[in-house]
Design an enzyme around this catalytic site. Structure first.
Site, PDB file in Angstrom:
ATOM      1  N   PRO A 227       0.785  -1.225   0.000  1.00  0.00           N
ATOM      2  CA  PRO A 227       0.000   0.000   0.000  1.00  0.00           C
ATOM      3  C   PRO A 227       0.825   1.289   0.000  1.00  0.00           C
ATOM      4  CG  PRO A 227      -0.154  -1.123   2.116  1.00  0.00           C
ATOM      5  CD  PRO A 227       0.504  -2.079   1.162  1.00  0.00           C
ATOM      6  N   ASN A 228       0.327   2.227  -0.785  1.00  0.00           N
ATOM      7  CA  ASN A 228       0.848   3.599  -0.902  1.00  0.00           C
ATOM      8  C   ASN A 228       2.137   3.701  -1.716  1.00  0.00           C
ATOM      9  OD1 ASN A 228      -1.229   4.923   0.674  1.00  0.00           O
ATOM     10  ND2 ASN A 228      -0.351   3.861   2.425  1.00  0.00           N
TER      11      ASN A 228
ATOM     12  N   TYR B  56      11.872   8.478   1.147  1.00  0.00           N
ATOM     13  CA  TYR B  56      11.754   7.421   0.134  1.00  0.00           C
ATOM     14  C   TYR B  56      12.448   7.751  -1.196  1.00  0.00           C
ATOM     15  CZ  TYR B  56       8.266   5.669   3.384  1.00  0.00           C
ATOM     16  OH  TYR B  56       7.644   5.195   4.506  1.00  0.00           O
TER      17      TYR B  56
ATOM     18  N   ALA C 173       3.362  -1.024   4.675  1.00  0.00           N
ATOM     19  CA  ALA C 173       2.853  -1.052   6.057  1.00  0.00           C
ATOM     20  C   ALA C 173       2.402  -2.445   6.484  1.00  0.00           C
ATOM     21  CB  ALA C 173       1.699  -0.062   6.198  1.00  0.00           C
TER      22      ALA C 173
ATOM     23  N   HIS D 115       4.405  -4.843   8.886  1.00  0.00           N
ATOM     24  CA  HIS D 115       4.377  -4.743  10.336  1.00  0.00           C
ATOM     25  C   HIS D 115       3.082  -5.280  10.951  1.00  0.00           C
ATOM     26  CE1 HIS D 115       7.686  -2.215   9.180  1.00  0.00           C
ATOM     27  NE2 HIS D 115       6.870  -1.359   8.582  1.00  0.00           N
TER      28      HIS D 115
ATOM     29  N   SER E 158      13.477   2.363   2.741  1.00  0.00           N
ATOM     30  CA  SER E 158      14.080   3.042   3.892  1.00  0.00           C
ATOM     31  C   SER E 158      14.675   2.001   4.838  1.00  0.00           C
ATOM     32  CB  SER E 158      13.011   3.861   4.622  1.00  0.00           C
ATOM     33  OG  SER E 158      12.007   3.008   5.152  1.00  0.00           O
TER      34      SER E 158
HETATM   35  O1  CA2 Z   1      10.768   1.712   3.350  1.00  0.00           O
HETATM   36  C1  CA2 Z   1       9.902   1.030   2.809  1.00  0.00           C
HETATM   37  O2  CA2 Z   1      10.036   0.547   1.681  1.00  0.00           O
HETATM   38  C2  CA2 Z   1       8.559   0.816   3.519  1.00  0.00           C
HETATM   39  O3  CA2 Z   1       8.095  -0.494   3.168  1.00  0.00           O
HETATM   40  C3  CA2 Z   1       7.615   1.874   2.999  1.00  0.00           C
HETATM   41  C4  CA2 Z   1       6.253   1.831   3.679  1.00  0.00           C
HETATM   42  C5  CA2 Z   1       6.405   1.851   5.194  1.00  0.00           C
HETATM   43  O4  CA2 Z   1       5.134   1.690   5.804  1.00  0.00           O
HETATM   44  C6  CA2 Z   1       7.334   0.757   5.692  1.00  0.00           C
HETATM   45  O5  CA2 Z   1       7.464   0.859   7.090  1.00  0.00           O
HETATM   46  C7  CA2 Z   1       8.688   0.871   5.022  1.00  0.00           C
HETATM   47  C8  CA2 Z   1       5.417   3.051   3.262  1.00  0.00           C
HETATM   48  C9  CA2 Z   1       5.142   3.101   1.797  1.00  0.00           C
HETATM   49  C10 CA2 Z   1       4.445   4.396   1.488  1.00  0.00           C
HETATM   50  O6  CA2 Z   1       5.156   5.034   0.480  1.00  0.00           O
HETATM   51  C11 CA2 Z   1       4.952   6.361   0.293  1.00  0.00           C
HETATM   52  C12 CA2 Z   1       5.726   6.942  -0.669  1.00  0.00           C
HETATM   53  C13 CA2 Z   1       5.598   8.279  -0.910  1.00  0.00           C
HETATM   54  C14 CA2 Z   1       4.697   9.039  -0.202  1.00  0.00           C
HETATM   55  C15 CA2 Z   1       3.926   8.449   0.761  1.00  0.00           C
HETATM   56  C16 CA2 Z   1       4.051   7.083   1.015  1.00  0.00           C
END
Ligand code: CA2
Length: 144
Positions: free
Chosen positions: A9-10, A22, A76, A79, A101
């Site tokens: 997601p996202n 990111y 997300a 987790h 990240s």
């Molecule tokens: O670091 C990563 O790849 C994550 O999987 C990214 C997830 C986060 O919940 C994980 O803890 C780590 C979030 C993805 C959302 O991506 C966005 C990108 C740009 C703007 C908003 C959200």
């Protein structure tokens, strides 16, 4: 070697917000980098994104017999999702956990991955290069 890249997601928003966390690459940019590396290593790649947990579970189930390795950025759901973890176990396809990240350097709730124990390994914190490194890891998944 057929690799299924799945994005949670996202991640469709990548490059549009939070570039300090990111990076500036869009998901299409990440896919292009993955395809370039896969071409060099003579691997084939399928690249998908969904905001729906059930759709990701379905794709993992359907991967059986179709793909050699799954590279998964569950976002997300990393987790929270027992369903994704159970699907990975059910199909028995070697799965590589990816994050853009460094989740271990962020909020405490991101330190826990429910899928990590059932994945071959984690690649975290290298931005779009986490995905490129996953192609190399996938190609060498049986060399341990
Ligand atoms: O670091 C990563 O790849 C994550 O999987 C990214 C997830 C986060 O919940 C994980 O803890 C780590 C979030 C993805 C959302 O991506 C966005 C990108 C740009 C703007 C908003 C959200």
């Amino acid at each position: 070697m057929k690799i299924l890249f799945l994005n949670g997601p996202n991640l469709n928003l990548l490059g549009q917000r939070e570039p300090e966390v990111y990076g500036r690459a869009t998901l299409a940019d990440v896919e292009a980098k993955v395809r370039a590396r896969a071409r060099e290593l003579k691997a084939s790649v399928e690249f998908r994104q969904s905001n729906l947990e059930g759709e990701l579970v379905g794709w993992i189930q359907q991967a059986k017999g179709q793909f050699d390795v799954i590279a998964l950025n569950a976002a997300a759901y990393t987790h929270t999702s027992v369903a994704l973890r159970d699907a990975i176990v059910a199909v028995g396809i070697p799965t590589i956990e990816i994050h853009l990240s460094n989740v271990h350097a962020r909020e405490e709730f991101r330190h826990k991955s429910l899928i990590a124990p059932v994945c071959r390994g984690q690649i975290v914190g290298f931005g779009a290069n986490s995905y490129v490194l996953a192609v190399d890891a996938a190609v060498n998944v049986n060399e341990r």
